[in-house]
Scaffold this motif. Structure first.
Motif, PDB file in Angstrom:
ATOM      1  N   GLN A   6       0.831  -1.202   0.000  1.00  0.00           N
ATOM      2  CA  GLN A   6       0.000   0.000   0.000  1.00  0.00           C
ATOM      3  C   GLN A   6       0.866   1.252   0.000  1.00  0.00           C
ATOM      4  O   GLN A   6       0.574   2.208  -0.687  1.00  0.00           O
ATOM      5  CB  GLN A   6      -0.931   0.014   1.206  1.00  0.00           C
ATOM      6  CG  GLN A   6      -2.061  -0.982   1.089  1.00  0.00           C
ATOM      7  CD  GLN A   6      -2.905  -1.038   2.334  1.00  0.00           C
ATOM      8  OE1 GLN A   6      -2.467  -0.675   3.421  1.00  0.00           O
ATOM      9  NE2 GLN A   6      -4.127  -1.522   2.188  1.00  0.00           N
TER      10      GLN A   6
ATOM     11  N   SER B 293       2.241   1.768  -3.460  1.00  0.00           N
ATOM     12  CA  SER B 293       1.244   2.199  -4.424  1.00  0.00           C
ATOM     13  C   SER B 293       0.832   3.649  -4.185  1.00  0.00           C
ATOM     14  O   SER B 293       0.296   4.286  -5.061  1.00  0.00           O
ATOM     15  CB  SER B 293       0.028   1.277  -4.395  1.00  0.00           C
ATOM     16  OG  SER B 293      -0.678   1.446  -3.185  1.00  0.00           O
TER      17      SER B 293
ATOM     18  N   ALA C  58      -6.571   6.472   1.275  1.00  0.00           N
ATOM     19  CA  ALA C  58      -6.972   5.999  -0.048  1.00  0.00           C
ATOM     20  C   ALA C  58      -8.437   5.594  -0.006  1.00  0.00           C
ATOM     21  O   ALA C  58      -8.931   5.103   1.014  1.00  0.00           O
ATOM     22  CB  ALA C  58      -6.115   4.812  -0.468  1.00  0.00           C
ATOM     23  N   TYR C  59      -9.140   5.843  -1.091  1.00  0.00           N
ATOM     24  CA  TYR C  59     -10.535   5.425  -1.206  1.00  0.00           C
ATOM     25  C   TYR C  59     -10.810   5.116  -2.669  1.00  0.00           C
ATOM     26  O   TYR C  59     -10.065   5.534  -3.555  1.00  0.00           O
ATOM     27  CB  TYR C  59     -11.499   6.493  -0.666  1.00  0.00           C
ATOM     28  CG  TYR C  59     -11.403   7.823  -1.382  1.00  0.00           C
ATOM     29  CD1 TYR C  59     -12.229   8.115  -2.472  1.00  0.00           C
ATOM     30  CD2 TYR C  59     -10.482   8.779  -0.988  1.00  0.00           C
ATOM     31  CE1 TYR C  59     -12.129   9.326  -3.142  1.00  0.00           C
ATOM     32  CE2 TYR C  59     -10.378   9.995  -1.646  1.00  0.00           C
ATOM     33  CZ  TYR C  59     -11.208  10.259  -2.723  1.00  0.00           C
ATOM     34  OH  TYR C  59     -11.103  11.454  -3.389  1.00  0.00           O
ATOM     35  N   ASP C  60     -11.885   4.383  -2.912  1.00  0.00           N
ATOM     36  CA  ASP C  60     -12.260   4.038  -4.283  1.00  0.00           C
ATOM     37  C   ASP C  60     -12.978   5.223  -4.914  1.00  0.00           C
ATOM     38  O   ASP C  60     -14.073   5.595  -4.484  1.00  0.00           O
ATOM     39  CB  ASP C  60     -13.159   2.800  -4.312  1.00  0.00           C
ATOM     40  CG  ASP C  60     -12.419   1.542  -3.903  1.00  0.00           C
ATOM     41  OD1 ASP C  60     -13.032   0.691  -3.251  1.00  0.00           O
ATOM     42  OD2 ASP C  60     -11.218   1.426  -4.234  1.00  0.00           O
ATOM     43  N   HIS C  61     -12.350   5.815  -5.907  1.00  0.00           N
ATOM     44  CA  HIS C  61     -12.914   6.973  -6.601  1.00  0.00           C
ATOM     45  C   HIS C  61     -14.069   6.543  -7.491  1.00  0.00           C
ATOM     46  O   HIS C  61     -13.971   5.575  -8.234  1.00  0.00           O
ATOM     47  CB  HIS C  61     -11.821   7.654  -7.439  1.00  0.00           C
ATOM     48  CG  HIS C  61     -12.343   8.642  -8.424  1.00  0.00           C
ATOM     49  ND1 HIS C  61     -13.036   9.767  -8.042  1.00  0.00           N
ATOM     50  CD2 HIS C  61     -12.284   8.678  -9.771  1.00  0.00           C
ATOM     51  CE1 HIS C  61     -13.387  10.445  -9.127  1.00  0.00           C
ATOM     52  NE2 HIS C  61     -12.941   9.799 -10.185  1.00  0.00           N
ATOM     53  N   ASP C  62     -15.172   7.275  -7.387  1.00  0.00           N
ATOM     54  CA  ASP C  62     -16.346   7.034  -8.222  1.00  0.00           C
ATOM     55  C   ASP C  62     -16.383   8.105  -9.309  1.00  0.00           C
ATOM     56  O   ASP C  62     -16.687   9.262  -9.019  1.00  0.00           O
ATOM     57  CB  ASP C  62     -17.610   7.093  -7.370  1.00  0.00           C
ATOM     58  CG  ASP C  62     -18.890   6.957  -8.185  1.00  0.00           C
ATOM     59  OD1 ASP C  62     -18.810   6.742  -9.420  1.00  0.00           O
ATOM     60  OD2 ASP C  62     -19.972   7.068  -7.578  1.00  0.00           O
TER      61      ASP C  62
ATOM     62  N   GLU D 169     -16.594  14.036  -2.546  1.00  0.00           N
ATOM     63  CA  GLU D 169     -16.452  12.580  -2.553  1.00  0.00           C
ATOM     64  C   GLU D 169     -15.367  12.162  -1.562  1.00  0.00           C
ATOM     65  O   GLU D 169     -15.542  11.222  -0.789  1.00  0.00           O
ATOM     66  CB  GLU D 169     -16.098  12.076  -3.950  1.00  0.00           C
ATOM     67  CG  GLU D 169     -15.847  10.583  -3.983  1.00  0.00           C
ATOM     68  CD  GLU D 169     -15.212  10.081  -5.263  1.00  0.00           C
ATOM     69  OE1 GLU D 169     -15.350   8.874  -5.534  1.00  0.00           O
ATOM     70  OE2 GLU D 169     -14.565  10.870  -5.978  1.00  0.00           O
TER      71      GLU D 169
ATOM     72  N   ALA E 175     -15.959   9.807   1.662  1.00  0.00           N
ATOM     73  CA  ALA E 175     -15.265   8.519   1.708  1.00  0.00           C
ATOM     74  C   ALA E 175     -14.377   8.382   2.941  1.00  0.00           C
ATOM     75  O   ALA E 175     -14.244   7.294   3.499  1.00  0.00           O
ATOM     76  CB  ALA E 175     -14.433   8.331   0.441  1.00  0.00           C
TER      77      ALA E 175
ATOM     78  N   ARG F 123      -6.694  10.909  -8.132  1.00  0.00           N
ATOM     79  CA  ARG F 123      -8.062  10.748  -7.655  1.00  0.00           C
ATOM     80  C   ARG F 123      -8.129   9.522  -6.750  1.00  0.00           C
ATOM     81  O   ARG F 123      -7.585   8.472  -7.085  1.00  0.00           O
ATOM     82  CB  ARG F 123      -9.017  10.589  -8.834  1.00  0.00           C
ATOM     83  CG  ARG F 123      -9.061  11.814  -9.710  1.00  0.00           C
ATOM     84  CD  ARG F 123      -9.850  11.556 -10.972  1.00  0.00           C
ATOM     85  NE  ARG F 123      -9.708  12.672 -11.911  1.00  0.00           N
ATOM     86  CZ  ARG F 123      -9.807  12.565 -13.203  1.00  0.00           C
ATOM     87  NH1 ARG F 123     -10.047  11.402 -13.760  1.00  0.00           N
ATOM     88  NH2 ARG F 123      -9.666  13.624 -13.968  1.00  0.00           N
ATOM     89  N   GLY F 124      -8.776   9.686  -5.602  1.00  0.00           N
ATOM     90  CA  GLY F 124      -8.899   8.576  -4.657  1.00  0.00           C
ATOM     91  C   GLY F 124      -7.756   8.484  -3.666  1.00  0.00           C
ATOM     92  O   GLY F 124      -7.646   7.494  -2.952  1.00  0.00           O
TER      93      GLY F 124
END
Length: 167
Positions: free
Chosen positions: A8, A11, A31-35, A44, A48, A142-143
């Motif tokens: 992690q 990355s 970190a988060y999952d970008h929509d 967002e 998140a 992003r994210g």
């Protein structure tokens, strides 16, 4: 477990996190999952991470009298272009062309970080940042956000502190 954390960390390596690490500044990566369908990158991120939108700051690039300038303001509000121009001794400000902002900073829209930019630009951090022990800004994609002390962000970007955000 240690192997997963290492992966992690690798990355999360962006020019922004590399700059923070090199400066020896304390920071946390979120970190988060970008929509891609979300209407606001900043909102967002706040949702998140479960962080108040007044602690999450967006990085905007503006053109002040022909010079690109970075403004870092809370995602809960907007940028006051007149105040930004005044903060850097300019007369007129407008939002920069997104493609020019991307080329100059080295980041994509929605992931522009005030840290580790390809070309160091004059930066103004909204004065409201000082009301918080830590704030979150884009980590360069992003994210991915970094949380750090506003004083550290100001020092690393040579930012001027001024009231350039409006609610």
């Amino acid at each position: 477990m240690a192997k997963k954390a290492k992966k992690q960390q690798q990355s999360a390596g962006t020019p922004a996190t590399v700059a923070l690490t090199a400066a020896g500044v304390d920071f946390t990566v979120h970190a988060y999952d970008h929509d891609p369908s979300h209407p606001s990158y900043g909102e967002e991120a706040a949702e998140a991470m479960g962080v108040s939108p007044d602690r999450v700051f967006k990085t905007l690039v503006a053109d002040v009298d022909g010079n690109l300038t970075v403004a870092v303001v809370p995602v809960a509000g907007s940028l006051d272009l007149k105040a930004l121009a005044s903060a850097v001794g300019g007369k007129r400000a407008a939002m920069a062309d997104p493609a020019l902002a991307e080329r100059t900073t080295g980041y994509v829209r929605g992931g522009i970080s005030p840290l580790g930019q390809r070309k160091k630009l004059p930066t103004v951090l909204d004065a409201s940042a000082t009301a918080h022990a830590t704030i979150c800004v884009s980590a360069g994609r992003r994210g991915l956000e970094v949380e750090l002390a506003p004083q550290d962000l100001a020092a690393l970007t040579d930012a001027t502190m001024a009231p350039v955000g409006r609610t």
